[in-house]
Design a protein around this motif. Sequence first.
Motif, PDB file in Angstrom:
ATOM      1  N   LEU A  31       0.813  -1.227   0.000  1.00 24.54           N
ATOM      2  CA  LEU A  31       0.000   0.000   0.000  1.00 24.54           C
ATOM      3  C   LEU A  31       0.844   1.274   0.000  1.00 24.54           C
ATOM      4  CD1 LEU A  31      -2.763  -1.110   2.545  1.00 24.54           C
ATOM      5  CD2 LEU A  31      -2.883  -1.095   0.040  1.00 24.54           C
ATOM      6  N   ARG A  32       2.130   1.159  -0.269  1.00 23.53           N
ATOM      7  CA  ARG A  32       3.016   2.333  -0.201  1.00 23.53           C
ATOM      8  C   ARG A  32       2.544   3.465  -1.105  1.00 23.53           C
ATOM      9  NH1 ARG A  32       9.111   0.071  -0.224  1.00 23.53           N
ATOM     10  NH2 ARG A  32       9.622   2.214  -0.750  1.00 23.53           N
ATOM     11  N   GLU A  33       2.185   3.146  -2.340  1.00 23.38           N
ATOM     12  CA  GLU A  33       1.726   4.200  -3.259  1.00 23.38           C
ATOM     13  C   GLU A  33       0.442   4.854  -2.776  1.00 23.38           C
ATOM     14  OE1 GLU A  33       1.414   3.865  -7.556  1.00 23.38           O
ATOM     15  OE2 GLU A  33       3.174   2.566  -7.498  1.00 23.38           O
ATOM     16  N   GLU A  34      -0.474   4.052  -2.271  1.00 22.62           N
ATOM     17  CA  GLU A  34      -1.738   4.600  -1.767  1.00 22.62           C
ATOM     18  C   GLU A  34      -1.472   5.573  -0.622  1.00 22.62           C
ATOM     19  OE1 GLU A  34      -4.926   4.012  -2.955  1.00 22.62           O
ATOM     20  OE2 GLU A  34      -4.034   2.836  -4.551  1.00 22.62           O
ATOM     21  N   PHE A  35      -0.594   5.183   0.301  1.00 24.79           N
ATOM     22  CA  PHE A  35      -0.298   6.056   1.432  1.00 24.79           C
ATOM     23  C   PHE A  35       0.447   7.315   0.998  1.00 24.79           C
ATOM     24  CE2 PHE A  35      -1.093   2.279   4.141  1.00 24.79           C
ATOM     25  CZ  PHE A  35      -1.992   2.870   5.017  1.00 24.79           C
ATOM     26  N   GLN A  36       1.188   7.257  -0.079  1.00 32.54           N
ATOM     27  CA  GLN A  36       1.898   8.444  -0.557  1.00 32.54           C
ATOM     28  C   GLN A  36       0.917   9.548  -0.968  1.00 32.54           C
ATOM     29  OE1 GLN A  36       4.767   7.244  -3.528  1.00 32.54           O
ATOM     30  NE2 GLN A  36       5.844   5.953  -2.058  1.00 32.54           N
ATOM     31  N   ALA A  37      -0.303   9.191  -1.326  1.00 32.26           N
ATOM     32  CA  ALA A  37      -1.317  10.190  -1.684  1.00 32.26           C
ATOM     33  C   ALA A  37      -1.666  11.070  -0.489  1.00 32.26           C
ATOM     34  CB  ALA A  37      -2.573   9.510  -2.211  1.00 32.26           C
ATOM     35  N   GLN A  38      -1.368  10.607   0.717  1.00 34.52           N
ATOM     36  CA  GLN A  38      -1.703  11.376   1.913  1.00 34.52           C
ATOM     37  C   GLN A  38      -0.546  12.247   2.397  1.00 34.52           C
ATOM     38  OE1 GLN A  38      -3.066   8.192   4.444  1.00 34.52           O
ATOM     39  NE2 GLN A  38      -5.172   8.494   3.785  1.00 34.52           N
ATOM     40  N   VAL A  39       0.590  12.178   1.723  1.00 35.69           N
ATOM     41  CA  VAL A  39       1.728  13.009   2.118  1.00 35.69           C
ATOM     42  C   VAL A  39       1.568  14.379   1.453  1.00 35.69           C
ATOM     43  CG1 VAL A  39       4.234  13.266   2.077  1.00 35.69           C
ATOM     44  CG2 VAL A  39       3.209  10.975   2.362  1.00 35.69           C
ATOM     45  N   GLN A  95      -4.716  15.622   1.352  1.00 29.51           N
ATOM     46  CA  GLN A  95      -5.294  14.758   0.322  1.00 29.51           C
ATOM     47  C   GLN A  95      -6.560  15.393  -0.237  1.00 29.51           C
ATOM     48  OE1 GLN A  95      -6.200  10.744   1.568  1.00 29.51           O
ATOM     49  NE2 GLN A  95      -6.422  10.042  -0.523  1.00 29.51           N
ATOM     50  N   LEU A  96      -7.356  16.016   0.620  1.00 26.75           N
ATOM     51  CA  LEU A  96      -8.568  16.704   0.172  1.00 26.75           C
ATOM     52  C   LEU A  96      -8.212  17.965  -0.613  1.00 26.75           C
ATOM     53  CD1 LEU A  96     -11.646  17.323   0.164  1.00 26.75           C
ATOM     54  CD2 LEU A  96     -11.292  18.420   2.399  1.00 26.75           C
ATOM     55  N   VAL A  97      -7.398  18.822  -0.038  1.00 26.48           N
ATOM     56  CA  VAL A  97      -7.074  20.113  -0.639  1.00 26.48           C
ATOM     57  C   VAL A  97      -6.332  19.944  -1.969  1.00 26.48           C
ATOM     58  CG1 VAL A  97      -5.729  22.231  -0.311  1.00 26.48           C
ATOM     59  CG2 VAL A  97      -7.082  21.311   1.577  1.00 26.48           C
ATOM     60  N   GLU A  98      -5.427  18.972  -2.014  1.00 23.29           N
ATOM     61  CA  GLU A  98      -4.630  18.747  -3.222  1.00 23.29           C
ATOM     62  C   GLU A  98      -5.306  17.792  -4.207  1.00 23.29           C
ATOM     63  OE1 GLU A  98      -0.735  17.590  -1.852  1.00 23.29           O
ATOM     64  OE2 GLU A  98      -0.534  19.421  -0.645  1.00 23.29           O
ATOM     65  N   ARG A  99      -6.483  17.322  -3.823  1.00 28.11           N
ATOM     66  CA  ARG A  99      -7.298  16.435  -4.673  1.00 28.11           C
ATOM     67  C   ARG A  99      -6.523  15.212  -5.152  1.00 28.11           C
ATOM     68  NH1 ARG A  99     -10.996  20.815  -7.912  1.00 28.11           N
ATOM     69  NH2 ARG A  99     -12.667  20.620  -6.400  1.00 28.11           N
ATOM     70  N   LYS A 100      -5.860  14.552  -4.205  1.00 28.44           N
ATOM     71  CA  LYS A 100      -5.093  13.349  -4.516  1.00 28.44           C
ATOM     72  C   LYS A 100      -5.973  12.121  -4.290  1.00 28.44           C
ATOM     73  CE  LYS A 100      -0.507  14.987  -3.155  1.00 28.44           C
ATOM     74  NZ  LYS A 100       0.587  14.719  -2.203  1.00 28.44           N
ATOM     75  N   ASP A 101      -5.987  11.232  -5.263  1.00 23.95           N
ATOM     76  CA  ASP A 101      -6.721   9.980  -5.119  1.00 23.95           C
ATOM     77  C   ASP A 101      -5.875   8.980  -4.334  1.00 23.95           C
ATOM     78  OD1 ASP A 101      -8.614  11.162  -6.694  1.00 23.95           O
ATOM     79  OD2 ASP A 101      -8.199   9.970  -8.482  1.00 23.95           O
ATOM     80  N   GLY A 102      -6.537   8.161  -3.572  1.00 25.01           N
ATOM     81  CA  GLY A 102      -5.881   7.098  -2.828  1.00 25.01           C
ATOM     82  C   GLY A 102      -6.903   6.383  -1.990  1.00 25.01           C
ATOM     83  N   SER A 107     -13.008  11.460  -4.937  1.00 24.72           N
ATOM     84  CA  SER A 107     -13.851  12.648  -5.087  1.00 24.72           C
ATOM     85  C   SER A 107     -13.669  13.523  -3.847  1.00 24.72           C
ATOM     86  CB  SER A 107     -15.329  12.263  -5.230  1.00 24.72           C
ATOM     87  OG  SER A 107     -15.845  11.781  -4.001  1.00 24.72           O
ATOM     88  N   ASP A 108     -13.970  14.799  -4.008  1.00 20.08           N
ATOM     89  CA  ASP A 108     -13.852  15.704  -2.861  1.00 20.08           C
ATOM     90  C   ASP A 108     -14.777  15.268  -1.727  1.00 20.08           C
ATOM     91  OD1 ASP A 108     -11.967  17.202  -4.172  1.00 20.08           O
ATOM     92  OD2 ASP A 108     -13.336  18.824  -4.723  1.00 20.08           O
ATOM     93  N   ARG A 109     -15.945  14.790  -2.070  1.00 22.18           N
ATOM     94  CA  ARG A 109     -16.901  14.346  -1.041  1.00 22.18           C
ATOM     95  C   ARG A 109     -16.330  13.195  -0.230  1.00 22.18           C
ATOM     96  NH1 ARG A 109     -21.305  10.831  -0.185  1.00 22.18           N
ATOM     97  NH2 ARG A 109     -23.010  11.850   0.920  1.00 22.18           N
ATOM     98  N   LYS A 110     -15.779  12.204  -0.911  1.00 23.74           N
ATOM     99  CA  LYS A 110     -15.194  11.053  -0.212  1.00 23.74           C
ATOM    100  C   LYS A 110     -14.001  11.467   0.638  1.00 23.74           C
ATOM    101  CE  LYS A 110     -16.512   7.597  -3.659  1.00 23.74           C
ATOM    102  NZ  LYS A 110     -15.967   6.669  -4.687  1.00 23.74           N
TER     103      LYS A 110
END
Length: 131
Positions: A31-39, A95-102, A107-110
């Motif tokens: 899950l390394r790539e997925e977690f990188q979306a939150q950095v 992740q929300l502000v930068e609109r990164k998927d992960g 979506s912004d809502r999610k």
Amino acid sequence: MTSPTRALRAAGQVALGAVLVGAGVGHLTTLREEFQAQVPSWMPVDPDTVVLGSGVVEIALGASLLTTWRQPARRRLGTLVAGFFVAVFPGNVAQLVERKDGFGLDSDRKRALRLLGQPALVAWARAATKS
């Protein structure tokens, strides 16, 4: 404290410990790539380094939750785990502000709804480890 309450707290502590160990292992492996979306992009450290470091911390915290049962150490550990959840919250905001998927947050809502989970984790850590 009644025995059912004590058992419920212990179960909550074990469950949270298992969640943290599992997430930490995910940070280090699949899950390394997925977690990188939150950095956050403003973080002055390589995202992979942040993910690996936070994964090690999660494994350590989770293992501690699985093995620490005496007070006051248990309560202090709960405070430390809650603090960790507070410390990583800016990554969820980024992740929300930068609109990164992960993690299916595409979506912004999610991504906004995901933010509500962090206070729940803080509360879980505190409730499961109090006297």
